[in-house]
Structure formats: structure tokens, C-alpha cells
Scaffold this motif. Structure first.
Motif, PDB file in Angstrom:
ATOM      1  N   PRO A   1      15.923  30.969 -22.013  1.00  0.00           N
ATOM      2  CA  PRO A   1      16.572  30.095 -21.040  1.00  0.00           C
ATOM      3  C   PRO A   1      15.811  30.023 -19.736  1.00  0.00           C
ATOM      4  CG  PRO A   1      17.706  32.191 -21.146  1.00  0.00           C
ATOM      5  CD  PRO A   1      16.652  32.224 -22.216  1.00  0.00           C
ATOM      6  N   ASN A   2      16.211  29.067 -18.913  1.00  0.00           N
ATOM      7  CA  ASN A   2      15.596  28.982 -17.587  1.00  0.00           C
ATOM      8  C   ASN A   2      16.229  30.001 -16.653  1.00  0.00           C
ATOM      9  OD1 ASN A   2      18.107  27.636 -17.137  1.00  0.00           O
ATOM     10  ND2 ASN A   2      17.205  26.568 -15.417  1.00  0.00           N
ATOM     11  N   ILE A   3      15.618  30.145 -15.485  1.00  0.00           N
ATOM     12  CA  ILE A   3      16.063  31.176 -14.550  1.00  0.00           C
ATOM     13  C   ILE A   3      16.384  30.553 -13.204  1.00  0.00           C
ATOM     14  CG2 ILE A   3      15.449  33.365 -13.480  1.00  0.00           C
ATOM     15  CD1 ILE A   3      13.342  32.122 -16.267  1.00  0.00           C
ATOM     16  N   PRO A   4      17.636  30.506 -12.802  1.00  0.00           N
ATOM     17  CA  PRO A   4      17.937  30.077 -11.440  1.00  0.00           C
ATOM     18  C   PRO A   4      17.634  31.194 -10.455  1.00  0.00           C
ATOM     19  CG  PRO A   4      19.955  30.703 -12.546  1.00  0.00           C
ATOM     20  CD  PRO A   4      18.850  30.834 -13.567  1.00  0.00           C
ATOM     21  N   ASN A   5      17.598  30.869  -9.174  1.00  0.00           N
ATOM     22  CA  ASN A   5      17.420  31.905  -8.156  1.00  0.00           C
ATOM     23  C   ASN A   5      18.582  32.887  -8.205  1.00  0.00           C
ATOM     24  OD1 ASN A   5      15.100  30.743  -7.321  1.00  0.00           O
ATOM     25  ND2 ASN A   5      15.904  29.948  -5.401  1.00  0.00           N
TER      26      ASN A   5
ATOM     27  N   PHE B   1       6.434  18.328  -6.143  1.00  0.00           N
ATOM     28  CA  PHE B   1       7.184  19.159  -5.216  1.00  0.00           C
ATOM     29  C   PHE B   1       8.652  18.753  -5.300  1.00  0.00           C
ATOM     30  CE2 PHE B   1       2.950  19.447  -3.397  1.00  0.00           C
ATOM     31  CZ  PHE B   1       2.891  20.763  -2.932  1.00  0.00           C
ATOM     32  N   VAL B   2       9.533  19.744  -5.324  1.00  0.00           N
ATOM     33  CA  VAL B   2      10.960  19.468  -5.389  1.00  0.00           C
ATOM     34  C   VAL B   2      11.507  19.370  -3.973  1.00  0.00           C
ATOM     35  CG1 VAL B   2      13.188  20.223  -6.274  1.00  0.00           C
ATOM     36  CG2 VAL B   2      11.099  20.725  -7.564  1.00  0.00           C
ATOM     37  N   THR B   3      12.040  18.217  -3.627  1.00  0.00           N
ATOM     38  CA  THR B   3      12.639  17.988  -2.309  1.00  0.00           C
ATOM     39  C   THR B   3      14.105  17.579  -2.402  1.00  0.00           C
ATOM     40  OG1 THR B   3      11.973  15.652  -2.281  1.00  0.00           O
ATOM     41  CG2 THR B   3      10.403  17.254  -1.390  1.00  0.00           C
ATOM     42  N   SER B   4      14.602  17.387  -3.591  1.00  0.00           N
ATOM     43  CA  SER B   4      15.935  16.829  -3.799  1.00  0.00           C
ATOM     44  C   SER B   4      17.028  17.874  -3.624  1.00  0.00           C
ATOM     45  CB  SER B   4      16.021  16.225  -5.205  1.00  0.00           C
ATOM     46  OG  SER B   4      17.336  15.803  -5.485  1.00  0.00           O
ATOM     47  N   ASP B   5      18.133  17.473  -3.014  1.00  0.00           N
ATOM     48  CA  ASP B   5      19.302  18.334  -2.885  1.00  0.00           C
ATOM     49  C   ASP B   5      20.003  18.551  -4.221  1.00  0.00           C
ATOM     50  OD1 ASP B   5      18.953  18.648  -0.151  1.00  0.00           O
ATOM     51  OD2 ASP B   5      20.168  16.883   0.345  1.00  0.00           O
ATOM     52  N   ILE B   6      19.626  17.787  -5.246  1.00  0.00           N
ATOM     53  CA  ILE B   6      20.215  17.962  -6.571  1.00  0.00           C
ATOM     54  C   ILE B   6      19.893  19.346  -7.120  1.00  0.00           C
ATOM     55  CG2 ILE B   6      20.108  17.136  -8.973  1.00  0.00           C
ATOM     56  CD1 ILE B   6      19.665  14.319  -7.820  1.00  0.00           C
ATOM     57  N   TYR B   7      18.766  19.921  -6.659  1.00  0.00           N
ATOM     58  CA  TYR B   7      18.295  21.204  -7.179  1.00  0.00           C
ATOM     59  C   TYR B   7      18.166  22.220  -6.042  1.00  0.00           C
ATOM     60  CZ  TYR B   7      16.917  17.812 -10.720  1.00  0.00           C
ATOM     61  OH  TYR B   7      16.899  16.774 -11.627  1.00  0.00           O
ATOM     62  N   PRO B   8      19.279  22.713  -5.529  1.00  0.00           N
ATOM     63  CA  PRO B   8      19.188  23.654  -4.399  1.00  0.00           C
ATOM     64  C   PRO B   8      18.402  24.913  -4.745  1.00  0.00           C
ATOM     65  CG  PRO B   8      21.407  23.623  -5.340  1.00  0.00           C
ATOM     66  CD  PRO B   8      20.678  22.484  -5.952  1.00  0.00           C
ATOM     67  N   ASP B   9      18.422  25.331  -6.021  1.00  0.00           N
ATOM     68  CA  ASP B   9      17.671  26.522  -6.435  1.00  0.00           C
ATOM     69  C   ASP B   9      16.160  26.320  -6.328  1.00  0.00           C
ATOM     70  OD1 ASP B   9      20.182  27.392  -7.249  1.00  0.00           O
ATOM     71  OD2 ASP B   9      19.868  26.761  -9.313  1.00  0.00           O
ATOM     72  N   TRP B  10      15.725  25.088  -6.518  1.00  0.00           N
ATOM     73  CA  TRP B  10      14.305  24.801  -6.676  1.00  0.00           C
ATOM     74  C   TRP B  10      13.704  24.067  -5.485  1.00  0.00           C
ATOM     75  CZ3 TRP B  10      15.018  22.309 -12.181  1.00  0.00           C
ATOM     76  CH2 TRP B  10      15.458  23.301 -13.073  1.00  0.00           C
ATOM     77  N   LYS B  11      14.510  23.706  -4.521  1.00  0.00           N
ATOM     78  CA  LYS B  11      14.006  22.906  -3.400  1.00  0.00           C
ATOM     79  C   LYS B  11      12.891  23.659  -2.662  1.00  0.00           C
ATOM     80  CE  LYS B  11      15.776  19.925   0.276  1.00  0.00           C
ATOM     81  NZ  LYS B  11      16.990  19.501   1.015  1.00  0.00           N
ATOM     82  N   GLY B  12      11.795  22.953  -2.387  1.00  0.00           N
ATOM     83  CA  GLY B  12      10.657  23.546  -1.717  1.00  0.00           C
ATOM     84  C   GLY B  12       9.654  24.189  -2.650  1.00  0.00           C
ATOM     85  N   LYS B  13       9.897  24.137  -3.953  1.00  0.00           N
ATOM     86  CA  LYS B  13       8.994  24.726  -4.930  1.00  0.00           C
ATOM     87  C   LYS B  13       8.182  23.633  -5.629  1.00  0.00           C
ATOM     88  CE  LYS B  13      12.045  28.689  -5.688  1.00  0.00           C
ATOM     89  NZ  LYS B  13      12.703  29.565  -6.686  1.00  0.00           N
ATOM     90  N   ILE B  14       7.184  24.065  -6.386  1.00  0.00           N
ATOM     91  CA  ILE B  14       6.368  23.159  -7.198  1.00  0.00           C
ATOM     92  C   ILE B  14       6.748  23.343  -8.655  1.00  0.00           C
ATOM     93  CG2 ILE B  14       4.033  22.515  -7.902  1.00  0.00           C
ATOM     94  CD1 ILE B  14       2.977  23.812  -5.382  1.00  0.00           C
ATOM     95  N   ILE B  15       6.831  22.231  -9.380  1.00  0.00           N
ATOM     96  CA  ILE B  15       7.016  22.300 -10.819  1.00  0.00           C
ATOM     97  C   ILE B  15       5.789  21.705 -11.493  1.00  0.00           C
ATOM     98  CG2 ILE B  15       8.351  21.469 -12.779  1.00  0.00           C
ATOM     99  CD1 ILE B  15      10.836  21.874 -11.244  1.00  0.00           C
ATOM    100  N   VAL B  16       5.264  22.427 -12.474  1.00  0.00           N
ATOM    101  CA  VAL B  16       4.061  22.046 -13.220  1.00  0.00           C
ATOM    102  C   VAL B  16       4.411  22.018 -14.703  1.00  0.00           C
ATOM    103  CG1 VAL B  16       1.731  22.804 -13.871  1.00  0.00           C
ATOM    104  CG2 VAL B  16       2.489  23.004 -11.501  1.00  0.00           C
ATOM    105  N   GLY B  17       3.851  21.064 -15.430  1.00  0.00           N
ATOM    106  CA  GLY B  17       4.046  21.009 -16.871  1.00  0.00           C
ATOM    107  C   GLY B  17       2.974  21.775 -17.617  1.00  0.00           C
ATOM    108  N   SER B  18       3.326  22.291 -18.784  1.00  0.00           N
ATOM    109  CA  SER B  18       2.369  22.979 -19.655  1.00  0.00           C
ATOM    110  C   SER B  18       2.279  22.245 -20.989  1.00  0.00           C
ATOM    111  CB  SER B  18       2.798  24.429 -19.905  1.00  0.00           C
ATOM    112  OG  SER B  18       2.019  25.015 -20.933  1.00  0.00           O
ATOM    113  N   LEU B  19       1.081  21.769 -21.281  1.00  0.00           N
ATOM    114  CA  LEU B  19       0.844  21.177 -22.594  1.00  0.00           C
ATOM    115  C   LEU B  19       0.799  22.245 -23.681  1.00  0.00           C
ATOM    116  CD1 LEU B  19      -1.949  18.673 -21.530  1.00  0.00           C
ATOM    117  CD2 LEU B  19       0.202  18.000 -22.605  1.00  0.00           C
ATOM    118  N   LYS B  20       0.170  23.352 -23.390  1.00  0.00           N
ATOM    119  CA  LYS B  20      -0.080  24.380 -24.403  1.00  0.00           C
ATOM    120  C   LYS B  20       1.193  25.065 -24.862  1.00  0.00           C
ATOM    121  CE  LYS B  20      -2.908  28.522 -25.216  1.00  0.00           C
ATOM    122  NZ  LYS B  20      -3.923  29.429 -24.618  1.00  0.00           N
TER     123      LYS B  20
END
Length: 376
Positions: A25-29, A303-322
């Protein structure tokens, strides 16, 4: 819809060992109980390389095989946009990234990168075209970046596009598989980040504009294959990530005139496991802000700037192909301090963007385009 429940304390070594767990699963703050799930928006696009929002309801999407499509209110429209240039849809080439003009509502201009045929010799090279989009048709097409020497090699086009706060357009260009020549030579445009005006002209303060025998659009050099690029929402700096070989994928903060070292320095090795350099650092060459060993094959970043994701705001999200998951990176100023993995098994992530509606959208090879929403 796949539901993701919260789990605290997931350790970093899952990513560093290259292990992908289909049920992880994913991990919230730790200060939040919010959890998220991903929701299918649409299928029907084989390799959705680029995404750009025309307005609150319409997403412009490139299919690498050479199609430009529109998703409207979550539905993939059947009509395809006409007026695309000739391109070479082979290997990693085809129709690649797309962005809209900062004044799109007034001028309807879009910009897209592709494996173009405008260069010299056989094969293709990274090209960028500007065009006006009206009623599913492109008009006023103009090649504003047309690559130098073509190559018959089908890899390392780079091709991400981003506007900065001043309206300059940044273009990532991979080394085209010629690591020993292209990245470190300023008379070659491959293996570089370029900066141009929106009409293709060169900004007067570009770092190499006065230097002879160089491409004046070069902004930084020593890059391998940057397939992620985004503007920092506070500083306005341009951040990129790029594929290493076997290990040594990097995140970099782009500085004018800087040398990012490829292939003189690297945290990776040849795919065979042999070494091509003994150096991981050298005076005059930039260290990455973050790197991965082993490689995750990064593609897309936001970069996450949306209030929809308070856990992730101010972070970077990167995709992994592998590994077919997302990586979320926590920042302390301009430093990346930690990472976690999200949504293992979502698919080979080709791109991730925050949309005009504030939601995160994840484009995957073959599996579809997904939206990240709060769990119900």
C-alpha cells in the motif's frame, strides 16, 4: 478501482533494492489518516507520453505512435487531431511531450516534441513544433527546435517541455545513444537542456550565446536522457530527472551553463555490469540532488501544490517505468531528503501531472490514464 489503505513505517530499502511488491500500500504522512486510491479515467492510448490541460475539462494527450488526442470530461474522444508533422515512430521515438502556451486561452498555441526528420542525415532527432489548435486541426505549424544531426539509433530523445515564469521554453534532449561524443560537446545539441523563446528565437542571456561553435540554445549539458522536467512552484527553478544506465538515475536542478557530468561522472555502470567510469564526482561538474541505485527508470514528474493532497503538498512525484509505481520525494528547501513508493502495480508510469482541476493524473503504458482520489 484499486483501493490503497494506509500503512506507516514502510522502509526506504524496498526501493533501493529494486523490489516492487504488487500488494504494497501507499504511505501517508504520519500526521495524517488520509489514504488514496487510483481511479481509471480512460484507456485507448497505447503510450500516453505527454499530457497538457487545454482548460478545466479537456486534456491533450500524445500517443507515442503518432496520434494527438483529447480527453473531455473523462472520455477519450474518437476524433484525432490532424496536421501533425512527419515523424519516426520507432524505438523510443514518436510523438512525445506536449505543453500549452502560457496564454493558450488567448492564442490557442501548443508545443510538442517528436522524433523529427528535419535534421541532417538519415534517421531522426528531437524536434519541437509550435502550432495553433482549433477544431481538431493544427495550423500555423512552425518548427522552433529542429535538432542537428539525425541518428538511426532509436533511443534517448529526452523530449520533456516546460515553460518557466518568464515564458522561456525548456527542452530536454537525450544523448541519442552516443554517450562518448554528444553530451560534453557544445557543438552538438544532444545530451543537453535547451532554452528558447516561444517563437524559437534565442534568449539574449543564454549562457553560451556568445561562444563560437556552440548551439546558442544550450542552457546546460552533460545529460543522458532526461524524461522528467517540472518548474518548482516557489522558486521557479527548472528541475529534471534523467535515466542513468544500470543505476545512477538522477534528479537535477538546472543551472545556466552547468555541466551535469554524463558520462564522465556517474553512479551507474554499463548494463553488462562493467564500469565505464571510476568517478562519481569531479570539480566543475554538478552533483545530482538525488540519485537511484538501482535504476527505477524514471519518467514524468510533478510538484504537488494542490490542497486535495495535504499529505503530499510541497513534494515531488516521479513515475517509475521499471517498477510500475510512483515515487514521492520529500524536500527540505532544494534538498531531497527522503522517498517513499506509492501504488505498486499501477503500471509502467510514462507520465504524472497535476491537472487543472488539482488532481494528480498518472499515464501508464497500455493500462490507461488514472486519477488519484481520496479513498471513500
Amino acid at each position: 478501482m484499486l483501493k490503497i489503505t494506509p500503512l506507516l513505517g514502510f522502509i526506504l530499502s524496498m526501493t533501493l533494492t529494486g523490489t516492487a511488491c504488487a500488494q504494497q500500500p501507499n504511505i501517508p504522512n504520519s500526521d495524517s489518516n488520509q489514504s488514496y486510491e487510483y481511479q481509471l479515467v480512460t484507456k485507448g492510448i497505447d503510450i500516453p507520453w505527454g499530457m497538457a490541460w487545454l482548460n478545466a475539462t479537456d486534456i491533450l494527450v500524445t500517443d507515442r505512435k503518432g496520434e494527438l488526442r483529447i480527453i473531455r470530461n473523462g472520455e477519450l474522444l474518437s476524433e484525432k487531431i490532424s496536421g501533425l508533422p512527419a515523424l519516426r515512430a520507432e524505438g523510443q521515438g514518436g510523438l512525445l511531450d506536449v505543453v500549452v502556451d502560457p496564454n493558450y486561452a488567448q492564442n490557442q498555441l501548443i508545443y510538442f516534441s517528436y522524433s523529427g526528420l528535419e535534421g541532417e542525415g538519415e534517421g531522426a532527432h528531437t524536434s519541437v513544433m509550435r502550432a495553433k489548435l482549433q477544431d481538431f486541426k493544427l495550423s500555423q505549424q512552425k518548427v522552433i527546435f529542429g535538432g542537428g544531426l539525425n541518428s538511426t539509433k532509436g533511443q534517448h530523445y529526452g523530449s520533456r517541455l516546460t515553460f518557466d515564469n518568464q515564458g522561456y521554453l525548456y527542452i530536454s534532449n537525450g544523448d541519442r545513444g552516443n554517450r562518448d561524443v554528444n553530451p560534453q560537446r557544445l557543438d552538438r545539441d544532444a545530451g543537453k537542456i535547451h532554452r528558447i523563446n516561444s517563437d524559437g528565437s534565442i534568449p539574449k542571456d543564454n549562457p553560451f550565446i556568445a561562444q563560437k561553435n556552440t548551439h546558442p540554445s544550450i542552457y546546460s549539458y552533460g545529460h543522458r536522457n532526461p524524461q522528467g522536467m517540472a518548474k518548482h512552484p516557489q522558486t521557479g527553478d527548472i528541475w529534471t530527472h534523467e535515466h542513468g544506465p544500470k543505476g545512477g538515475d538522477e534528479i537535477n536542478i538546472i543551472q545556466p551553463g552547468a555541466n551535469y557530468g554524463w558520462p564522465v561522472i556517474s553512479y551507474g555502470v554499463n548494463y553488462s555490469g562493467t564500469s565505464f567510469t571510476d568517478l562519481t564526482e569531479k570539480e566543475g561538474m554538478q552533483q545530482p540532488a538525488w540519485y537511484w541505485v538501482p535504476s527505477i527508470a524514471p519518467s514524468g514528474m510533478t510538484f504537488v501544490t494542490s490542497d486535495i493532497y495535504p499529505d503530499w503538498k510541497g513534494k515531488i512525484i516521479v513515475g517509475s517505468l521499471k517498477f510500475a509505481y510512483l515515487v514521492i520525494l520529500e524536500l527540505d528547501g532544494n534538498k531531497v531528503v527522503s522517498q517513499e513508493t506509492l501504488f505498486p502495480g499501477i503500471g509502467r508510469v510514462r507520465n504524472v501531472k497535476q491537472g487543472a482541476d488539482g488532481y494528480l493524473y498518472v499515464a501508464t503504458d497500455g493500462a490507461g490514464i488514472f486519477k488519484i482520489v481520496a479513498s471513500q
